[in-house]
Design an enzyme around this catalytic site. Structure first.
Site, PDB file in Angstrom:
ATOM      1  N   ALA A 108      55.565   1.977  18.669  1.00  0.00           N
ATOM      2  CA  ALA A 108      56.404   3.008  18.044  1.00  0.00           C
ATOM      3  C   ALA A 108      56.173   4.333  18.763  1.00  0.00           C
ATOM      4  CB  ALA A 108      56.054   3.169  16.574  1.00  0.00           C
ATOM      5  N   LYS A 109      57.017   5.277  18.517  1.00  0.00           N
ATOM      6  CA  LYS A 109      56.784   6.635  19.019  1.00  0.00           C
ATOM      7  C   LYS A 109      57.546   7.601  18.130  1.00  0.00           C
ATOM      8  CE  LYS A 109      54.563   8.327  22.623  1.00  0.00           C
ATOM      9  NZ  LYS A 109      53.512   7.645  23.392  1.00  0.00           N
TER      10      LYS A 109
END
Ligand code: GLU
Length: 428
Positions: A108-109
């Site tokens: 994720a980011k």
């Protein structure tokens, strides 16, 4: 021809490499499509009261690329250039990074479109708390675990942990990594990415037969990653001949005294500008210096088809995420320049994040020796696996890393969904 880097789309760069690996693995079309797209994309907008009483609006993102291998994991970036395509690429790179490193996380980011340097500490705290509140349903120790990235650090992670804990009525350390030590952080996390880059650089030099003990190095970027990479390589006896930060690039072919430069940087408001005993060069020039090792540790897309033909380094180690765009891959390969890809080279950060998450979950606190020993072990194993896979497939280290990562996520996805018999997946 201009050597100025042309702005690329980082998600396209990710896809180009992914598709090459998917072709080699003969990945079935629907699975190929499934694994390249983010599972969830959350776009938020929130308002924060500034110190002068005005309300200001911010755009924020959290992109969950994959949860196949475990809870999604990845940093939060504060930068004015944050945009959806960038965060999507960074989220996917986290999936491949954890997979190739053997860490039980997905990818994720997150990010906020903000210049952190334009805000007071109190404003940054309110911005971080508002972002956390908006994403409280997304985050969680077994769901999605953020960490620092460009423009964020232990302060932001501590505020995030505190806000999340307040919302849940109990302390939840494992919701975020990269915290201060006394807020549930791990020893060795701050310097972990740079330590990892230096471990990988030394391994790569040895494997390629280039290690001389006096190899020359240019490091682009003097943030958390570049600074620690330069320090550890200097301590290992390598000669750091050039470093840069956002304003300045410094060069001394006889080598720069990195501990002294760090002292100067800390006393000079976190800037290397004005450091003596070096000459100032253009930023673009640093990338083209006649060095053994080039370490881009700043931003994505700094090495593109425009400047790749002029690079003289034997080895590029990607300290940043995505510093080499996909249109430069073939050029560097033709020039016989080895590139250790981001998803291998800078995995030290997420590896020690995993240790921090483990310590929080188990109520343990590990000695620095244990952290560094395990970090070294994991990175060495991952590098060797990628190196051997590259030989097996006659591929670059980058494509080998993608092959390993995509194969692992695809296999796990098929097992989880009992898809073993219904999709084709060429085994090698
Ligand atoms: N932002 C870092 C990276 O790109 C660390 C992520 C993490 O520790 O979760 O790898």
């Amino acid at each position: 021809m201009s050597t100025q880097a042309i702005q690329q789309n980082p998600f396209q760069s990710m896809l180009d490499r992914y598709n090459t690996a998917a072709d080699i693995l003969n990945l079935e079309p629907s699975l190929r499509h499934k694994l390249q797209q983010p599972e969830k994309q959350v776009l938020i907008n929130f308002s924060v009261r500034l110190d002068n009483g005005e309300e200001k609006n911010f755009d924020g993102y959290r992109i969950i690329h994959s949860t196949t291998l475990g809870p999604s994991k990845g940093g939060i970036r504060y930068d004015t250039a944050v945009n959806l395509e960038e965060v999507k690429a960074l989220a996917a790179w986290m999936t491949w990074k954890s997979a190739v490193t053997g860490i039980p996380f997905g990818g994720a980011k997150g990010g906020i479109v903000v210049d952190p340097k334009q805000h007071s500490k109190a404003e940054l705290e309110r911005i971080t708390r508002a972002y956390t509140k908006a994403l409280a349903d997304i985050f969680g120790p077994d769901k999605d675990v953020p960490a620092p990235d460009m423009g964020t650090g232990p302060d932001e992670m501590g505020w995030l942990m505190d806000e999340f804990s307040l919302l849940h009525g109990k302390t939840i350390h494992a919701v975020v990594t990269g915290k201060h030590l006394n807020a549930g952080g791990s020893l060795g996390r701050t310097e972990a990415t740079g330590r990892g880059v230096s471990i990988i650089t030394l391994l790569a030099l040895q494997k390629l037969g280039l290690y001389t003990g006096h190899s020359t190095v240019a490091v682009q970027g003097f943030g958390n990653v570049g600074l620690h990479t330069a320090l550890f390589l200097h301590e290992a006896g390598l000669k750091i001949v050039a470093v840069s930060d956002i304003n300045t690039a410094l060069y001394n072919p006889a080598g720069i005294n990195i501990p002294e430069l760090i002292l100067y940087y800390n006393l000079n408001n976190k800037s290397i500008t004005g450091y003596p005993k070096t000459q100032s060069i253009e930023h673009d020039e640093l990338l083209l210096l006649p060095v053994n090792v080039l370490i881009p540790a700043a931003k994505e897309d700094v090495i593109t088809a425009a400047n790749a033909p002029f690079i003289k380094a034997n080895l590029i180690v990607e300290g940043a995420n995505g510093p080499v765009s996909s249109d430069a891959d073939a050029i560097l390969k033709d020039k016989n320049i080895t590139v250790v890809p981001d998803i291998v080279a800078n995995a030290g950060g997420v590896t020690v994040s995993y240790f921090e998450w483990l310590q929080n979950s188990l109520n343990e606190s590990w000695a620095i020796e244990q952290v560094n020993y395990r970090l070294n072990d994991i990175l060495e194993q991952s590098f060797n696996e990628v190196y051997n896979t590259a030989a097996q497939y006659n591929a670059t280290l980058r494509i080998a890393a993608y092959i390993l990562a995509v194969k692992k996520v695809a296999q796990t996805y098929m097992i989880n969904r009992s898809l073993n018999n219904s999709v084709s997946f060429k085994q090698n």
